[in-house]
Design a protein around this motif. Structure first.
Motif, mmCIF file in Angstrom:
data_model
loop_
_atom_site.group_PDB
_atom_site.id
_atom_site.type_symbol
_atom_site.label_atom_id
_atom_site.label_comp_id
_atom_site.label_asym_id
_atom_site.label_seq_id
_atom_site.Cartn_x
_atom_site.Cartn_y
_atom_site.Cartn_z
ATOM 1 N N ILE A 3 19.258 -22.393 -21.710
ATOM 2 C CA ILE A 3 18.119 -21.682 -21.112
ATOM 3 C C ILE A 3 18.656 -20.757 -20.029
ATOM 4 O O ILE A 3 19.757 -20.955 -19.522
ATOM 5 C CB ILE A 3 17.090 -22.648 -20.494
ATOM 6 C CG1 ILE A 3 17.736 -23.481 -19.391
ATOM 7 C CG2 ILE A 3 16.474 -23.545 -21.534
ATOM 8 C CD1 ILE A 3 16.734 -24.110 -18.469
ATOM 9 N N GLN A 4 17.895 -19.771 -19.703
ATOM 10 C CA GLN A 4 18.258 -18.873 -18.616
ATOM 11 C C GLN A 4 17.379 -19.189 -17.425
ATOM 12 O O GLN A 4 16.161 -19.337 -17.565
ATOM 13 C CB GLN A 4 18.054 -17.412 -19.038
ATOM 14 C CG GLN A 4 18.417 -16.427 -17.944
ATOM 15 C CD GLN A 4 18.333 -14.983 -18.432
ATOM 16 O OE1 GLN A 4 18.573 -14.703 -19.591
ATOM 17 N NE2 GLN A 4 17.982 -14.099 -17.529
ATOM 18 N N VAL A 5 18.000 -19.334 -16.274
ATOM 19 C CA VAL A 5 17.250 -19.516 -15.033
ATOM 20 C C VAL A 5 17.622 -18.389 -14.097
ATOM 21 O O VAL A 5 18.710 -17.823 -14.176
ATOM 22 C CB VAL A 5 17.528 -20.890 -14.365
ATOM 23 C CG1 VAL A 5 17.083 -22.026 -15.256
ATOM 24 C CG2 VAL A 5 18.981 -21.040 -13.998
ATOM 25 N N SER A 6 16.707 -18.068 -13.217
ATOM 26 C CA SER A 6 16.951 -17.007 -12.243
ATOM 27 C C SER A 6 17.413 -17.617 -10.927
ATOM 28 O O SER A 6 17.002 -18.715 -10.553
ATOM 29 C CB SER A 6 15.673 -16.201 -12.008
ATOM 30 O OG SER A 6 15.274 -15.585 -13.205
ATOM 31 N N ILE A 7 18.278 -16.910 -10.241
ATOM 32 C CA ILE A 7 18.742 -17.318 -8.925
ATOM 33 C C ILE A 7 18.173 -16.322 -7.924
ATOM 34 O O ILE A 7 18.322 -15.110 -8.084
ATOM 35 C CB ILE A 7 20.279 -17.357 -8.854
ATOM 36 C CG1 ILE A 7 20.801 -18.366 -9.882
ATOM 37 C CG2 ILE A 7 20.750 -17.703 -7.450
ATOM 38 C CD1 ILE A 7 22.296 -18.433 -9.993
#
Length: 81
Positions: A3-7
């Motif tokens: 999955i892609q998560v934002s920082i």
């Protein structure tokens, strides 16, 4: 699963709720971050303990009576000190 998560600009990231629930950190908790040459690994404390125990079993042959003192004594005897 990938999955892609934002920082955020201040370095925070959010794990999706379903992942937090599966890991048992839905209500908050701690994750340990391990940096590897291939990237980072996030583990719960329980997962980290299990991982360390697996490594220890690899080097002790699963013998629960092995101690640091015994290891050092055997190493000293092997080296001729």
């Amino acid at each position: 699963m990938t999955i892609q998560v934002s920082i955020t600009p201040n370095g925070r990231m959010s794990l999706p709720a379903d992942i937090r629930k599966r890991l048992g950190v839905a209500g908050g908790g701690a994750l340990l971050v391990e940096e590897t040459p291939d990237g980072i690994i996030l583990r719960t404390v329980a997962q980290s303990i299990a991982h360390a125990q697996a490594i220890a079993r690899k080097y002790t042959g699963g013998n629960p009576d092995v101690s640091v003192d015994a290891f050092l004594a055997n190493r000293k005897a092997d080296s001729g000190e």
